[in-house]
Design a protein around this motif. Structure first.
Motif, PDB file in Angstrom:
ATOM      1  N   ALA A 102       0.839  -1.198   0.000  1.00  0.00           N
ATOM      2  CA  ALA A 102       0.000   0.000   0.000  1.00  0.00           C
ATOM      3  C   ALA A 102       0.871   1.243   0.000  1.00  0.00           C
ATOM      4  O   ALA A 102       1.986   1.252   0.530  1.00  0.00           O
ATOM      5  CB  ALA A 102      -0.930   0.003   1.204  1.00  0.00           C
ATOM      6  N   PHE A 103       0.347   2.294  -0.598  1.00  0.00           N
ATOM      7  CA  PHE A 103       1.008   3.600  -0.637  1.00  0.00           C
ATOM      8  C   PHE A 103      -0.032   4.667  -0.328  1.00  0.00           C
ATOM      9  O   PHE A 103      -1.145   4.598  -0.840  1.00  0.00           O
ATOM     10  CB  PHE A 103       1.621   3.849  -2.024  1.00  0.00           C
ATOM     11  N   PRO A 104       0.323   5.647   0.509  1.00  0.00           N
ATOM     12  CA  PRO A 104       1.556   5.780   1.287  1.00  0.00           C
ATOM     13  C   PRO A 104       1.542   4.886   2.521  1.00  0.00           C
ATOM     14  O   PRO A 104       0.595   4.132   2.742  1.00  0.00           O
ATOM     15  CB  PRO A 104       1.560   7.262   1.657  1.00  0.00           C
ATOM     16  N   GLU A 105       2.573   5.034   3.337  1.00  0.00           N
ATOM     17  CA  GLU A 105       2.703   4.176   4.519  1.00  0.00           C
ATOM     18  C   GLU A 105       1.648   4.474   5.572  1.00  0.00           C
ATOM     19  O   GLU A 105       1.245   3.586   6.322  1.00  0.00           O
ATOM     20  CB  GLU A 105       4.095   4.337   5.137  1.00  0.00           C
ATOM     21  N   THR A 106       1.219   5.729   5.660  1.00  0.00           N
ATOM     22  CA  THR A 106       0.213   6.128   6.645  1.00  0.00           C
ATOM     23  C   THR A 106      -0.803   7.047   5.981  1.00  0.00           C
ATOM     24  O   THR A 106      -0.588   7.537   4.869  1.00  0.00           O
ATOM     25  CB  THR A 106       0.858   6.864   7.831  1.00  0.00           C
ATOM     26  N   GLY A 107      -1.899   7.289   6.669  1.00  0.00           N
ATOM     27  CA  GLY A 107      -2.919   8.171   6.131  1.00  0.00           C
ATOM     28  C   GLY A 107      -3.812   7.467   5.128  1.00  0.00           C
ATOM     29  O   GLY A 107      -3.790   6.237   4.998  1.00  0.00           O
ATOM     30  N   PRO A 108      -4.636   8.229   4.398  1.00  0.00           N
ATOM     31  CA  PRO A 108      -5.529   7.623   3.406  1.00  0.00           C
ATOM     32  C   PRO A 108      -4.764   6.802   2.376  1.00  0.00           C
ATOM     33  O   PRO A 108      -3.712   7.236   1.888  1.00  0.00           O
ATOM     34  CB  PRO A 108      -6.209   8.839   2.763  1.00  0.00           C
ATOM     35  N   VAL A 109      -5.274   5.654   2.059  1.00  0.00           N
ATOM     36  CA  VAL A 109      -4.623   4.792   1.065  1.00  0.00           C
ATOM     37  C   VAL A 109      -4.856   5.361  -0.333  1.00  0.00           C
ATOM     38  O   VAL A 109      -5.990   5.592  -0.738  1.00  0.00           O
ATOM     39  CB  VAL A 109      -5.178   3.352   1.136  1.00  0.00           C
ATOM     40  N   ARG A 110      -3.783   5.598  -1.052  1.00  0.00           N
ATOM     41  CA  ARG A 110      -3.884   6.048  -2.438  1.00  0.00           C
ATOM     42  C   ARG A 110      -3.784   4.895  -3.414  1.00  0.00           C
ATOM     43  O   ARG A 110      -4.418   4.889  -4.463  1.00  0.00           O
ATOM     44  CB  ARG A 110      -2.783   7.069  -2.749  1.00  0.00           C
ATOM     45  N   VAL A 111      -2.956   3.902  -3.069  1.00  0.00           N
ATOM     46  CA  VAL A 111      -2.771   2.722  -3.922  1.00  0.00           C
ATOM     47  C   VAL A 111      -2.737   1.484  -3.039  1.00  0.00           C
ATOM     48  O   VAL A 111      -1.960   1.419  -2.087  1.00  0.00           O
ATOM     49  CB  VAL A 111      -1.462   2.797  -4.734  1.00  0.00           C
ATOM     50  N   GLY A 112      -3.591   0.526  -3.360  1.00  0.00           N
ATOM     51  CA  GLY A 112      -3.596  -0.746  -2.645  1.00  0.00           C
ATOM     52  C   GLY A 112      -3.346  -1.885  -3.612  1.00  0.00           C
ATOM     53  O   GLY A 112      -3.858  -1.880  -4.732  1.00  0.00           O
ATOM     54  N   VAL A 113      -2.544  -2.841  -3.190  1.00  0.00           N
ATOM     55  CA  VAL A 113      -2.211  -3.992  -4.039  1.00  0.00           C
ATOM     56  C   VAL A 113      -2.464  -5.270  -3.254  1.00  0.00           C
ATOM     57  O   VAL A 113      -1.998  -5.420  -2.124  1.00  0.00           O
ATOM     58  CB  VAL A 113      -0.737  -3.951  -4.494  1.00  0.00           C
ATOM     59  N   ASP A 114      -3.228  -6.176  -3.856  1.00  0.00           N
ATOM     60  CA  ASP A 114      -3.467  -7.484  -3.260  1.00  0.00           C
ATOM     61  C   ASP A 114      -2.718  -8.522  -4.095  1.00  0.00           C
ATOM     62  O   ASP A 114      -2.841  -8.537  -5.324  1.00  0.00           O
ATOM     63  CB  ASP A 114      -4.968  -7.792  -3.234  1.00  0.00           C
TER      64      ASP A 114
END
Length: 205
Positions: A102-114
Motif C-alpha cells: 500500500a502507498f503511502p505508509e500512513t494516512g488515506p490509502v492512495r494505492v492498494g495492491v493485493d
C-alpha cells in the motif's frame, strides 16, 4: 508431526522451532499435551512419517507464497520514486483487512495492491472472491484509492477468463506475474504508471 506443531504455533501459544535445540521443558509439556489427544492408540511409523512429510510440504509452500509477496513489494519499492510501499491494514466496519502493498505508509490509502497465488484452477473463484471483497471494503473507507491485483496463475490460457470474471468489480487492473525478475519488474512499473506515481527510471539489473 513436527511440521503440524509448527503450523499451529498460534494455537499453542508457544514459539517452537524444530531446527533449534534443545526444547525447553515447559514447551515439551505443552507439545505433549497437544499431540497426545490427536494420536490413535497405535500408528505405524511409515504413516507418521508420511503425515509429517505432508505438513512439511504445506509449510514450505506457505513460506514460498510469503517470499513471492515480498518480491512483489520489493519491486514496487525499487521503482517508486514517490515513497515506499508497505504491507498495511485498514479498518472497516466489517473488520480489519490487510493489503499486501500500500502507498503511502500512513494516512488515506492512495494505492492498494493485493497479491494472490492461484496454484490450481480450483483457486480461481475462492482466491478471486477474496480480492473482490477486499477492494469493496477498501473503497468503502478510502473511496479514491486505486486497487490492483497481482496474481500468480501458471495457466496463461485462463488469464482472460480471470479478467472477465472480475471485470466491473472495482479492480483498476489485474496483472499476472511469475517468479522471474522481468515479469515482476514489468508489473511494478505498470502499477506505478497506472496509479500516476513517479518511477525512479533506474535501469534493470
Amino acid at each position: 508431526m513436527v511440521a503440524l506443531i509448527e503450523h499451529n504455533e498460534r494455537d499453542l501459544g508457544i514459539d517452537f522451532n524444530s531446527y533449534r535445540t534443545p526444547v525447553r521443558e515447559n514447551t515439551a509439556y505443552a507439545l505433549a499435551g497437544y499431540i497426545k489427544p490427536l494420536l490413535p492408540k497405535e500408528l505405524a511409523v511409515p504413516a507418521l512419517m508420511l503425515l509429517d512429510h505432508f505438513w512439511w510440504v504445506d509449510k514450505e509452500m506457505r513460506a514460498g507464497k510469503g517470499r513471492w509477496e515480498k518480491e512483489v513489494l520489493r519491486h514496487l519499492n525499487s521503482y517508486s520514486a514517490d515513497g515506499p510501499f508497505k504491507k498495511r491494514k485498514f479498518k472497516h466496519p466489517g473488520g480489519a483487512f490487510e493489503l499486501d502493498a500500500a502507498f503511502p505508509e500512513t494516512g488515506p490509502v492512495r494505492v492498494g495492491v493485493d497479491v494472490k497465488r492461484f496454484e490450481s484452477p480450483r483457486d480461481f473463484h475462492k482466491r478471486g472472491d477474496e480480492i473482490t471483497q477486499k477492494v469493496s471494503r477498501l473503497r468503502d473507507v478510502h473511496p479514491d484509492a486505486h486497487f490492483y491485483a497481482v496474481i500468480y496463475y501458471p495457466f496463461p490460457s485462463s488469464h482472460d477468463a480471470v479478467r472477465s470474471r472480475y471485470r466491473d468489480q472495482g479492480i483498476d487492473e489485474i496483472f499476472f506475474a511469475d517468479e522471474t525478475e522481468s515479469t515482476l519488474s514489468d508489473v511494478a512499473e505498470a502499477i506505478l504508471r497506472h496509479a500516476g506515481l513517479t518511477l525512479t527510471g533506474r535501469p534493470r539489473g
